[in-house]
Write an enzyme that holds these catalytic residues in place. Structure first.
Site, PDB file in Angstrom:
ATOM      1  N   CYS A 126      37.234  -6.184  64.331  1.00  0.00           N
ATOM      2  CA  CYS A 126      37.778  -6.169  66.299  1.00  0.00           C
ATOM      3  C   CYS A 126      36.649  -7.465  66.580  1.00  0.00           C
ATOM      4  O   CYS A 126      37.571  -7.797  67.094  1.00  0.00           O
ATOM      5  CB  CYS A 126      37.278  -4.771  66.340  1.00  0.00           C
ATOM      6  N   HIS A 133      33.667  -4.561  72.274  1.00  0.00           N
ATOM      7  CA  HIS A 133      32.868  -4.362  70.549  1.00  0.00           C
ATOM      8  C   HIS A 133      32.759  -6.191  70.111  1.00  0.00           C
ATOM      9  O   HIS A 133      33.020  -6.884  69.492  1.00  0.00           O
ATOM     10  CB  HIS A 133      33.971  -4.111  69.304  1.00  0.00           C
TER      11      HIS A 133
END
Length: 240
Positions: A86, A147
């Site tokens: 991610c 993120h």
């Protein structure tokens, strides 16, 4: 140079005419189809989380809105992500730089994800699509999964987004009705404030749609060009 390198590609693929923003400005060169483009087009960037090569297009799972976008635009069939994880992949998308260059590669070289308790994130020195476009007078907003750090100095608003509504990390990094755990309840943030905890992740897409519509209409009323980054949580676990 730390200047953004992927921005012209995004403009060509995602541009939408904005006559109000171009009014009074010199006309951009015409493309091969002799269609004029405004000086500052609106930009919409959509990102799915963990969508694989076989997920779409897929005859067994038609996605008519994505199919329509592909049919009306340009479809690229050879794309290489800079990471399978991610945080480094998102940082590379927004900056145009490999994770090894901004500190997101981790000890294993393939990258690491910033956890819910991380104090670091995308460095303030990095240029993102958001910072570059905001410097050109764009209204900027992000909805969805960030993120890239939730501590001060690493939030979306620290990296060029005027407004943010979303979860600062993956939906499996906090407790929710979809995944009960000993972790802290999953937070939904409005800028840097908690809007909901635990977040109702089953309603996130509708929540992001409402936020996005309001942002776009607000910018349109001001005749201001806009950049909207919608980063979906699906199909990442636990929503897969």
């Amino acid at each position: 140079s730390r200047r953004l390198h992927m921005l012209p590609i995004c403009c060509q693929v995602l541009a939408a005419p904005n006559a109000a923003a171009a009014k009074g400005r010199r006309e951009m060169p015409r493309d091969e189809g002799n269609h004029p483009w405004p000086l500052r087009p609106n930009l919409l960037l959509l990102l799915a989380d963990d969508m694989g090569w076989g997920d779409w297009p897929n005859a067994n799972t038609p996605l008519r809105h994505l199919d329509a976008l592909a049919a009306a635009g340009t479809r690229f069939t050879a794309f290489y992500t800079p990471s399978c994880i991610c945080s480094p992949a998102r940082g590379a998308l927004l900056t145009g730089r490999m994770a090894i260059r901004w500190g997101g590669a981790g000890a294993t070289w393939h990258g690491t994800a910033f956890g819910a308790g991380a104090n670091g994130g995308l460095p303030a020195s990095e240029h993102t699509i958001g910072t570059e476009l905001r410097s050109l007078g764009y209204a900027t907003a992000m909805a969805g999964k960030w993120h890239l750090g939730q501590a001060a100095g690493h939030t979306p608003r620290d990296h060029g987004f005027d407004r943010f509504l979303g979860i600062p990390f993956s939906t499996d990094m906090g407790s929710s009705a979809w995944q009960l755990s000993d972790a802290l309840p999953l937070p939904l943030l409005a800028n840097e404030s908690i809007a909901e905890q635990p977040a109702d992740i089953g309603a996130l897409t509708a929540t992001y749609l409402s936020f996005s519509r309001e942002f776009v209409f607000s910018a349109a009323r001001r005749a201001q060009p806009w950049f909207l980054f919608v980063s979906f949580h699906q199909p990442h676990v636990p929503l897969a």
